[in-house]
Design an enzyme around this catalytic site. Structure first.
Site, mmCIF file in Angstrom:
data_model
loop_
_atom_site.group_PDB
_atom_site.id
_atom_site.type_symbol
_atom_site.label_atom_id
_atom_site.label_comp_id
_atom_site.label_asym_id
_atom_site.label_seq_id
_atom_site.Cartn_x
_atom_site.Cartn_y
_atom_site.Cartn_z
ATOM 1 N N SER A 5 0.850 -1.189 0.000
ATOM 2 C CA SER A 5 0.000 0.000 0.000
ATOM 3 C C SER A 5 0.888 1.241 0.000
ATOM 4 O O SER A 5 1.976 1.240 0.597
ATOM 5 C CB SER A 5 -0.903 0.023 1.234
ATOM 6 O OG SER A 5 -1.559 1.271 1.362
ATOM 7 N N TYR A 13 -1.700 0.174 10.273
ATOM 8 C CA TYR A 13 -1.750 -0.460 8.948
ATOM 9 C C TYR A 13 -0.553 -0.021 8.116
ATOM 10 O O TYR A 13 0.108 -0.836 7.468
ATOM 11 C CB TYR A 13 -3.059 -0.079 8.258
ATOM 12 C CG TYR A 13 -3.169 -0.509 6.814
ATOM 13 C CD1 TYR A 13 -3.564 -1.806 6.482
ATOM 14 C CD2 TYR A 13 -2.887 0.381 5.779
ATOM 15 C CE1 TYR A 13 -3.664 -2.206 5.160
ATOM 16 C CE2 TYR A 13 -2.983 -0.009 4.451
ATOM 17 C CZ TYR A 13 -3.380 -1.304 4.152
ATOM 18 O OH TYR A 13 -3.483 -1.686 2.831
#
Length: 256
Positions: free
Chosen positions: A153, A166
């Protein structure tokens, strides 16, 4: 384990997908050739989603199996890989899409259990799956290079927006990709990660039109990413056309 084929000597390349029922995974599968690849679908929770996916793949002519996997259990990860090896004799490509996130907000509100779960699913399980896969296939002869591809990501590079745990898990994954690529090159295993920006999947799947417009205005190419954008890249990245690409973290973020 459920299978649509009993062929243990397929001439097709074998792809193992961990996290096979999410939108990005579907986008990847949409770009694969059923005459070239057999798919081994590792799904987490939804048996019904996995069944529907298998039915769809059968109609498209894909040889496929589905295996339930628990990313918090090393034995479950081993069983997934061992089951595929036992059926097909090898694995050519491992694609890992496992990922969960905290709710957007302040990191100081996160409890230890949630932090641990995010790191376990997003980072620890991905590390273990790739290491175990490599330890098994290194002894299986192969004419072409094998590949490991992670879905990372852009949050792993830039820290995310209200999702620092995250982001930390994906940042750790990016570092692991660099190191593992150096180690596995001599085994003819290429290791890469795709780093999406905002893609219409997961928590962004049901965005209303106003939010889609707001997010799109922040992206130089003027739109959100789509799962097929990821699929286009992966279908190339696992092919022989990309046989000198390893250790790369490739952004798919519309120039953001």
């Amino acid at each position: 384990m459920s299978s649509s084929s009993n062929n243990q000597c397929s001439s097709k390349e074998i792809i193992a997908i961990i996290g096979a029922t999410n939108e990005i995974s579907i986008g990847i599968i949409n770009k694969l050739d059923p005459d070239k690849y057999s798919l081994c679908l590792g799904y987490f929770k939804s048996e019904s989603k996995a069944n529907l996916l298998c039915e769809s793949l059968n109609k498209k002519g894909f040889d496929n199996i589905k295996i339930k996997i628990n990313c918090l259990s090393p034995n479950s990860i081993k069983n997934y890989i061992d089951s595929i090896i036992n059926l097909y004799g090898s694995i050519d490509h491992l694609i890992i899409l496992s990922g969960i996130s905290e709710k957007k907000g302040s990191a100081i509100d996160a409890d230890f259990i949630k932090i641990h779960e995010i790191i376990q699913v997003n980072l620890t399980s991905a590390i273990y799956a790739s290491i175990y896969f490599s330890s098994i296939v290194k002894n299986i002869p192969k004419k072409k290079m094998r590949t490991i591809t992670f879905i990372s990501s852009e949050a792993g590079t830039y820290g995310g927006d209200g999702i620092p745990i995250y982001a930390a898990s994906k940042g750790g994954l990016n570092s692991f990709v660099k190191g593992l690529a150096r180690e596995l090159g001599e085994m003819s295993i290429r290791v890469n990660a795709i780093s999406p920006g905002i893609v219409i999947s997961g928590e962004h799947y049901n965005l209303n039109d106003d939010l889609k417009k707001e997010y799109s205005q922040k992206i130089p190419l003027g739109r959100l990413g789509e799962p097929n954008d990821i699929g286009n890249l992966i279908s190339w990245l696992i092919s022989e056309a990309a046989n000198y690409i390893s250790g790369a973290i490739i952004p798919v973020a519309g120039g953001r």
